[in-house]
Design an enzyme around this catalytic site. Structure first.
Site, mmCIF file in Angstrom:
data_model
loop_
_atom_site.group_PDB
_atom_site.id
_atom_site.type_symbol
_atom_site.label_atom_id
_atom_site.label_comp_id
_atom_site.label_asym_id
_atom_site.label_seq_id
_atom_site.Cartn_x
_atom_site.Cartn_y
_atom_site.Cartn_z
ATOM 1 N N HIS A 69 0.795 -1.277 -0.084
ATOM 2 C CA HIS A 69 -0.034 0.012 -0.189
ATOM 3 C C HIS A 69 0.746 1.090 -0.054
ATOM 4 O O HIS A 69 0.273 2.322 -0.489
ATOM 5 C CB HIS A 69 -1.003 -0.015 1.208
ATOM 6 C CG HIS A 69 -2.123 -0.709 0.810
ATOM 7 N ND1 HIS A 69 -3.398 -0.180 0.814
ATOM 8 C CD2 HIS A 69 -2.327 -2.271 1.018
ATOM 9 C CE1 HIS A 69 -4.223 -1.082 0.542
ATOM 10 N NE2 HIS A 69 -3.823 -2.428 0.815
ATOM 11 N N VAL A 73 1.648 3.559 -4.320
ATOM 12 C CA VAL A 73 0.960 5.008 -4.858
ATOM 13 C C VAL A 73 2.185 5.934 -4.625
ATOM 14 O O VAL A 73 2.678 6.121 -3.385
ATOM 15 C CB VAL A 73 0.355 5.211 -3.397
ATOM 16 C CG1 VAL A 73 -0.617 6.585 -3.364
ATOM 17 C CG2 VAL A 73 -1.094 4.186 -3.190
ATOM 18 N N SER A 79 4.230 7.359 3.095
ATOM 19 C CA SER A 79 3.080 8.357 3.207
ATOM 20 C C SER A 79 1.773 7.749 3.935
ATOM 21 O O SER A 79 1.006 8.137 4.611
ATOM 22 C CB SER A 79 2.680 8.647 1.974
ATOM 23 O OG SER A 79 2.511 7.635 1.101
ATOM 24 N N ASP A 245 -6.382 -19.047 2.354
ATOM 25 C CA ASP A 245 -5.788 -20.284 1.918
ATOM 26 C C ASP A 245 -6.069 -21.243 3.199
ATOM 27 O O ASP A 245 -5.480 -21.054 4.000
ATOM 28 C CB ASP A 245 -4.314 -20.552 1.699
ATOM 29 C CG ASP A 245 -3.643 -21.735 1.556
ATOM 30 O OD1 ASP A 245 -4.532 -22.767 1.515
ATOM 31 O OD2 ASP A 245 -2.384 -21.928 1.303
#
Length: 327
Positions: A69, A73, A79, A245
């Site tokens: 994540h 970006v 950030s 899983d």
């Protein structure tokens, strides 16, 4: 008659500068970056990751997700970790950050490093190193992670949703997004192998179960999922989920690929990965050889972790990963 070359347009010149900055940033990352400034930095991060894993096993999965994540970006610049404060609106407020947790333990790791070497080790490098060590705790490969990233001073919440693919996005969009940060098709398929661990909230599954079961989903697995997610409108605050899983839910292995080839993936992106002609051959190769999966997963993690880092005098070294330093 001789031709006179035209000077590059402003757009071309700007693009050239951006590409140069991108490659320069990557080249300035290096192994053992803190060997002189903070020799124990990586050892401290590793020890903290182990301690947290022994107390809260799911932290290891959080570290891997944090890397994704943060780096997909704009830049690997931490950030993601910024809280809402002043003019900054936290990326954590985005719907794409739904289900992310354990941020408070990033502060635990940062505090331990700060005690040894104040204002030396970036939060961005802590994100990368904790992911590296979390992968090992989850039975994944040992990865030589370069460091030298610096921390950004802004949130990218305004563009976050267009940067992070949605689980229902088309394979065209998913491949295009990863290609834009330097991941080829095989690396993208390998990176999605991170779905081998962790869980998915029912909010992101029910579209395949109600009002009727997605015909691409294995019928018996659909029955199991409907037991896990009996409500077509699940409460986002409720703990309703299914493991990615069922066989090895806390091990990064190639079971993920075996499952999706049997149409037992939880998300549409999993199903498309196993059926799209561009990705299916790689899925089959990775399903057949766990060592090969680990090799490709390592390559994908390194490509992701080196996306457009801030280096040299760019950005800053945050004292607290939640806030930019006071000016």
């Amino acid at each position: 008659m001789a031709t006179v070359s035209k000077p590059p347009s402003n757009f071309s010149y700007l693009l050239l500068l951006l590409l140069l900055q991108f490659h320069l940033g990557k080249s300035q990352l290096q192994l053992n970056y803190y060997s002189s400034s903070c020799p124990k930095a990586e050892e401290i991060v590793s020890e903290q990751v182990k301690q947290l894993y022994n107390k809260h096993g799911n932290t290891a999965i959080s570290w891997v997700r944090n890397l994704f994540h943060d780096c997909i970006v704009k830049s690997c610049d931490a950030s993601l970790l910024l809280d809402t404060h002043g003019d900054i609106i936290s990326e954590k407020t985005s719907g794409r950050s739904f289900g992310m947790r354990n941020f408070k333990y990033v502060n635990t790791i940062k505090a331990a490093v700060e005690q040894e070497c104040p204002l030396t080790v970036s939060c961005a490098d802590i994100v990368a190193l904790s992911a590296r060590d979390g992968i090992v705790m989850l039975g994944g490969p040992s990865i030589e992670m370069k460091t030298g990233r610096r921390d950004g001073r802004e949130s990218y919440v305004a563009v976050l949703e267009e940067n992070i693919p949605n689980h229902n996005d088309s394979m065209d969009l998913v491949l295009s997004r990863f290609e834009s940060i330097g991941l080829d098709v095989e690396a993208t398929v390998a990176l999605l192998g991170a779905h081998s661990v962790g869980r998915v909230h029912c909010m992101n599954i029910v579209q395949r179960l109600y009002p009727s079961v997605d015909p691409t989903l294995d019928p018996k697995h659909a029955e199991y999922l409907k037991k896990r997610c009996p409500d077509p409108n699940p409460d986002p605050k409720a703990v309703q989920y299914s493991r990615n899983d069922l066989g090895t839910p806390m091990i990064i292995d190639n079971n993920y690929y075996k499952n999706i080839l049997q149409h037992k993936g939880l998300l549409m992106v999993d199903e498309e990965l196993a059926t799209d002609p561009r990705t299916k051959p790689y899925v089959e190769n990775l399903a057949a050889d766990n060592d090969y999966f680990h090799q490709q997963f390592s390559r994908a993690i390194l490509l992701l972790s080196e996306n457009n880092p801030l280096t040299s005098d760019q950005g800053e070294i945050r004292k607290d990963c939640r806030f930019v330093n006071s000016i």
